[in-house]
Design a protein around this motif. Sequence first.
Motif, PDB file in Angstrom:
ATOM      1  N   ASP A 122       0.571  -1.188  -0.067  1.00 13.05           N
ATOM      2  CA  ASP A 122       0.004   0.134   0.138  1.00 13.05           C
ATOM      3  C   ASP A 122       0.689   1.103  -0.148  1.00 13.05           C
ATOM      4  O   ASP A 122       0.182   2.247   0.337  1.00 13.05           O
ATOM      5  CB  ASP A 122      -0.988  -0.067   1.198  1.00 13.05           C
ATOM      6  N   ILE A 123       2.106   1.111  -0.387  1.00 16.76           N
ATOM      7  CA  ILE A 123       3.124   2.158  -0.205  1.00 16.76           C
ATOM      8  C   ILE A 123       3.629   2.469  -1.678  1.00 16.76           C
ATOM      9  O   ILE A 123       4.267   1.544  -2.265  1.00 16.76           O
ATOM     10  CB  ILE A 123       4.249   2.332   0.865  1.00 16.76           C
ATOM     11  N   LEU A 124       3.437   3.709  -2.220  1.00 21.05           N
ATOM     12  CA  LEU A 124       4.349   3.915  -3.632  1.00 21.05           C
ATOM     13  C   LEU A 124       5.271   4.522  -3.284  1.00 21.05           C
ATOM     14  O   LEU A 124       5.396   5.540  -2.419  1.00 21.05           O
ATOM     15  CB  LEU A 124       3.431   4.533  -4.603  1.00 21.05           C
ATOM     16  N   ALA A 140       2.526  16.832  -9.666  1.00 24.59           N
ATOM     17  CA  ALA A 140       1.040  16.864  -9.055  1.00 24.59           C
ATOM     18  C   ALA A 140       0.123  16.084 -10.039  1.00 24.59           C
ATOM     19  O   ALA A 140      -0.699  15.177  -9.498  1.00 24.59           O
ATOM     20  CB  ALA A 140       0.348  18.340  -9.397  1.00 24.59           C
ATOM     21  N   THR A 141       0.266  15.946 -11.181  1.00 24.62           N
ATOM     22  CA  THR A 141      -0.271  14.820 -12.357  1.00 24.62           C
ATOM     23  C   THR A 141       0.108  13.496 -11.768  1.00 24.62           C
ATOM     24  O   THR A 141      -1.045  12.512 -11.872  1.00 24.62           O
ATOM     25  CB  THR A 141       0.063  15.262 -13.699  1.00 24.62           C
ATOM     26  N   VAL A 142       1.327  13.302 -11.690  1.00 21.06           N
ATOM     27  CA  VAL A 142       1.748  11.881 -11.364  1.00 21.06           C
ATOM     28  C   VAL A 142       1.186  11.434 -10.079  1.00 21.06           C
ATOM     29  O   VAL A 142       0.541  10.255 -10.083  1.00 21.06           O
ATOM     30  CB  VAL A 142       3.357  11.858 -11.079  1.00 21.06           C
ATOM     31  N   ILE A 143       1.190  12.210  -9.148  1.00 17.51           N
ATOM     32  CA  ILE A 143       0.493  11.796  -7.588  1.00 17.51           C
ATOM     33  C   ILE A 143      -1.067  11.505  -8.060  1.00 17.51           C
ATOM     34  O   ILE A 143      -1.431  10.737  -7.499  1.00 17.51           O
ATOM     35  CB  ILE A 143       0.825  12.972  -6.498  1.00 17.51           C
ATOM     36  N   SER A 144      -1.631  12.513  -8.645  1.00 16.76           N
ATOM     37  CA  SER A 144      -3.301  12.374  -8.706  1.00 16.76           C
ATOM     38  C   SER A 144      -3.365  11.205  -9.558  1.00 16.76           C
ATOM     39  O   SER A 144      -4.369  10.287  -9.186  1.00 16.76           O
ATOM     40  CB  SER A 144      -3.658  13.689  -8.999  1.00 16.76           C
ATOM     41  N   GLU A 145      -2.815  10.752 -10.468  1.00 21.45           N
ATOM     42  CA  GLU A 145      -3.115   9.664 -11.448  1.00 21.45           C
ATOM     43  C   GLU A 145      -2.960   8.264 -10.404  1.00 21.45           C
ATOM     44  O   GLU A 145      -3.550   7.616 -10.645  1.00 21.45           O
ATOM     45  CB  GLU A 145      -2.347   9.560 -12.598  1.00 21.45           C
ATOM     46  N   ILE A 155       2.338   7.856  -0.685  1.00 16.30           N
ATOM     47  CA  ILE A 155       3.207   7.970  -1.723  1.00 16.30           C
ATOM     48  C   ILE A 155       4.626   8.708  -1.031  1.00 16.30           C
ATOM     49  O   ILE A 155       4.508   9.602  -0.415  1.00 16.30           O
ATOM     50  CB  ILE A 155       2.863   8.747  -2.775  1.00 16.30           C
ATOM     51  N   VAL A 156       5.705   7.815  -1.180  1.00 18.11           N
ATOM     52  CA  VAL A 156       6.970   8.531  -0.682  1.00 18.11           C
ATOM     53  C   VAL A 156       7.846   8.956  -1.951  1.00 18.11           C
ATOM     54  O   VAL A 156       7.839   8.300  -2.861  1.00 18.11           O
ATOM     55  CB  VAL A 156       7.829   7.657   0.215  1.00 18.11           C
ATOM     56  N   GLU A 157       8.751   9.794  -1.875  1.00 17.65           N
ATOM     57  CA  GLU A 157       9.728  10.229  -2.741  1.00 17.65           C
ATOM     58  C   GLU A 157      11.117   9.743  -2.232  1.00 17.65           C
ATOM     59  O   GLU A 157      11.398  10.244  -1.279  1.00 17.65           O
ATOM     60  CB  GLU A 157       9.692  11.820  -2.961  1.00 17.65           C
ATOM     61  N   ARG A 158      12.000   9.077  -3.076  1.00 15.79           N
ATOM     62  CA  ARG A 158      13.120   8.970  -2.825  1.00 15.79           C
ATOM     63  C   ARG A 158      13.999   9.540  -3.473  1.00 15.79           C
ATOM     64  O   ARG A 158      14.106   9.792  -4.707  1.00 15.79           O
ATOM     65  CB  ARG A 158      13.513   7.165  -2.855  1.00 15.79           C
ATOM     66  N   VAL A 159      15.036  10.336  -2.808  1.00 13.23           N
ATOM     67  CA  VAL A 159      15.912  11.232  -3.452  1.00 13.23           C
ATOM     68  C   VAL A 159      17.135  10.729  -3.684  1.00 13.23           C
ATOM     69  O   VAL A 159      17.799  10.289  -2.456  1.00 13.23           O
ATOM     70  CB  VAL A 159      15.787  12.555  -2.864  1.00 13.23           C
ATOM     71  N   ASP A 160      17.840  10.953  -4.827  1.00 13.64           N
ATOM     72  CA  ASP A 160      19.241  10.621  -4.852  1.00 13.64           C
ATOM     73  C   ASP A 160      19.925  11.849  -5.026  1.00 13.64           C
ATOM     74  O   ASP A 160      19.728  12.354  -6.181  1.00 13.64           O
ATOM     75  CB  ASP A 160      19.416   9.734  -5.995  1.00 13.64           C
ATOM     76  N   PRO A 161      20.733  12.438  -3.935  1.00 13.59           N
ATOM     77  CA  PRO A 161      21.110  13.764  -4.308  1.00 13.59           C
ATOM     78  C   PRO A 161      22.055  14.190  -5.277  1.00 13.59           C
ATOM     79  O   PRO A 161      22.039  15.151  -5.887  1.00 13.59           O
ATOM     80  CB  PRO A 161      21.999  14.015  -2.916  1.00 13.59           C
ATOM     81  N   ARG A 162      22.786  12.959  -5.879  1.00 14.28           N
ATOM     82  CA  ARG A 162      23.497  13.166  -6.871  1.00 14.28           C
ATOM     83  C   ARG A 162      22.962  13.351  -8.159  1.00 14.28           C
ATOM     84  O   ARG A 162      23.286  14.098  -9.041  1.00 14.28           O
ATOM     85  CB  ARG A 162      24.303  11.769  -7.153  1.00 14.28           C
ATOM     86  N   VAL A 163      21.861  12.649  -8.280  1.00 13.27           N
ATOM     87  CA  VAL A 163      21.020  12.892  -9.550  1.00 13.27           C
ATOM     88  C   VAL A 163      20.643  14.531  -9.629  1.00 13.27           C
ATOM     89  O   VAL A 163      20.683  15.006 -10.492  1.00 13.27           O
ATOM     90  CB  VAL A 163      19.835  12.015  -9.549  1.00 13.27           C
ATOM     91  N   ARG A 172      16.699  18.270  -2.249  1.00  9.30           N
ATOM     92  CA  ARG A 172      15.559  17.880  -1.645  1.00  9.30           C
ATOM     93  C   ARG A 172      15.799  16.745  -0.734  1.00  9.30           C
ATOM     94  O   ARG A 172      16.499  15.844  -1.300  1.00  9.30           O
ATOM     95  CB  ARG A 172      14.451  17.586  -2.761  1.00  9.30           C
ATOM     96  N   ALA A 173      14.966  16.618   0.274  1.00 12.73           N
ATOM     97  CA  ALA A 173      15.104  15.263   1.082  1.00 12.73           C
ATOM     98  C   ALA A 173      13.918  14.288   0.748  1.00 12.73           C
ATOM     99  O   ALA A 173      12.932  14.700   0.224  1.00 12.73           O
ATOM    100  CB  ALA A 173      14.765  15.632   2.556  1.00 12.73           C
ATOM    101  N   SER A 174      14.299  13.140   0.967  1.00 17.83           N
ATOM    102  CA  SER A 174      13.257  11.987   0.738  1.00 17.83           C
ATOM    103  C   SER A 174      12.342  12.220   1.694  1.00 17.83           C
ATOM    104  O   SER A 174      12.510  12.565   2.845  1.00 17.83           O
ATOM    105  CB  SER A 174      14.145  10.769   0.796  1.00 17.83           C
ATOM    106  N   GLY A 175      11.104  11.846   1.389  1.00 16.46           N
ATOM    107  CA  GLY A 175      10.150  11.919   2.445  1.00 16.46           C
ATOM    108  C   GLY A 175       8.753  11.447   1.844  1.00 16.46           C
ATOM    109  O   GLY A 175       8.558  11.358   0.562  1.00 16.46           O
ATOM    110  N   LEU A 176       7.863  11.888   2.617  1.00 20.90           N
ATOM    111  CA  LEU A 176       6.337  11.730   2.449  1.00 20.90           C
ATOM    112  C   LEU A 176       5.986  12.627   1.584  1.00 20.90           C
ATOM    113  O   LEU A 176       6.014  13.905   1.784  1.00 20.90           O
ATOM    114  CB  LEU A 176       5.383  11.445   3.580  1.00 20.90           C
ATOM    115  N   LEU A 177       5.154  12.474   0.346  1.00 18.21           N
ATOM    116  CA  LEU A 177       4.322  13.178  -0.852  1.00 18.21           C
ATOM    117  C   LEU A 177       2.987  13.410  -0.164  1.00 18.21           C
ATOM    118  O   LEU A 177       2.080  14.304  -0.635  1.00 18.21           O
ATOM    119  CB  LEU A 177       4.714  12.961  -1.934  1.00 18.21           C
ATOM    120  N   GLN A 178       2.460  12.123   0.176  1.00 13.12           N
ATOM    121  CA  GLN A 178       1.237  12.006   0.517  1.00 13.12           C
ATOM    122  C   GLN A 178       0.763  10.983   1.500  1.00 13.12           C
ATOM    123  O   GLN A 178       1.665   9.889   1.567  1.00 13.12           O
ATOM    124  CB  GLN A 178       0.461  11.633  -0.772  1.00 13.12           C
TER     125      GLN A 178
END
Length: 398
Positions: A122-124, A140-145, A155-163, A172-178
Motif C-alpha cells: 500500500d506504499i508507492l 501533481a499529475t503523477v501523484i493524482s493519477e 506516496i513517498v519520494e526517494r531522492v538521490d542527491p547526486r541525480v 531536496r530530502a526524501s520523504g512523504l508526498l502524500q
Amino acid sequence: MPKPPLPTIKLSPRGTTRLKSGHVWVYRSDIAQADGVAPGSLVTVIDQRGKPLGAALYSSSSQIAIRMLTREEVTDFPALLRQRIAAAIDYRKNVVRDTNAYRVIFTEADFLPGLIVDRYNDILSLQILTQAMDAEFVRATVISELSEYLHPASIVERVDPRVRELETLAPRASGLLQGEKTSTIFTMNGVRFRYDALEGQKTGAFLDQRENYAAAAQYARGEALDVFCYRGGFALHLAPRCSQVTGVDSSRPALEVAEQNAALNRDLLKGNEIEWIEANAFDLLKDYAASNRRYDTIVLDPPAFAKTKRDLDSALRGYKELNLRALKMLRPEGMLVTCSCSYHVSQADFLEMLGSAAIDARRTLRVIELRGQAKDHPILLDVPETAYLKCAIARVSI
Ligand code: SAH
C-alpha cells in the motif's frame, strides 16, 4: 486562446541520424542550437533543415540533453502524462502475478523518461531523475493519477542527491508526498518482506529479481548458500525447499532486516533457521573453498561491478572469481544461480565468463534457464540500458 508554440531545439546531423535510427536520447554534443530554452522544458525537436522530429523533454545540464517523448506533436502534455501512467498501470495488471510489490513505472520503458515508481503493497515509492519530471505540475499529475488508480495509503519520494546535483535541481530530502504510512509488509510469491520507505538502498527491494526467486526455488535443494543476500530475497525463497540455508552479505543493516523477514515467514520455513553471516563475500568464499565446504545450491547476486564501460575487464574478473569458487564448492548435480546486474556486461560476456570459470573449476555445467529482469521491468530495444539483469540457472553435471 491558442497555446504558444513549444520552444525548439535543433539537432546536428549526427543527432538527427541517431533519432532516426530509433534512439530516444540525444547527447548534448549532438545539439546544434538550444538558445534560451528553459531547463526541463517540453520542446519540439527539429533537424538541421528545420523539419520536426517529435517532442522531447530537455535537460539543460545532463549529458543526455534530450529524451524523446513521442515522434508526434504534443498539444496537451498533462493529458499525455495521464494516458501513459494509466497505460503503465494497465500493463502491470496484465503481466504481474503473485505479488503486491512491483515496478509500476520504469522510465523510458514506459515512455515516461525520468520517472520511476515502485509499489510495495500500500506504499508507492517515486523517484524523479530529470528536470522535466521535477516540475510542480508534473509531480501533481503523477501523484493524482497514481492515487486514482492504485489508492495507496501513502506516496513517498526517494531522492538521490547526486541525480539532483547532475540535473542542477535544488537539493531536496526524501520523504512523504502524500499520506503518513512509511512502513508496510509486502508479499512476493507468497513470501513476506518488511518495507521501510525511508531506509535501505535502491527503493527497498530488488523487484527485478522477483520472478528469478520463484525460478530458483523450483530447483533448490539440500544445503544452500545465498551470497550477496541483502534482505534475504533468494534465501527466503529457497528455505522451504532446502535442509539448510546460509545468507551472506557485508551489510549489517541488510542482514538485520533479513532476520526480521525470516521471522515473518516462520510458517513457510517449517522450523528451518536461516543462518545470516556478515562477511566480505570474496573472503568468505575463499575460506569456505579452502576448508572444503560443499553445497547443493549456491546463489550469486553481486552488486553491479561494471558501473562504466571502462570497468568491464575488472568486473569480469570479479564475476569469474566468484563463479569459479562457487563451482568448486558445488556437489555433483548441484545448482548454481548466478546473476549480474551490470548493464555493461552483456549476456554473451556473462556466459563466456561462466564457461571459462567452469573450465578452470573443471566442472561441466548445463544451463537450464537464462533469465532477465521481471516483466514489470520491460526492455525497450531502442534503449539498450533498459536490459541489464542476467540470471543463469545451471546444473553442475560432474
Ligand atoms: N540478492 C539480493 C540483492 C543483492 S544486492 C536480493 O535479491 O535482494 C547486492 C548486495 O551485495 C548488497 O546487499 C550489498 O550489501 C552486498 N555486497 C556488496 N559488496 C559485498 C561484498 N564484498 N561482500 C558481501 N556483500 C557485499
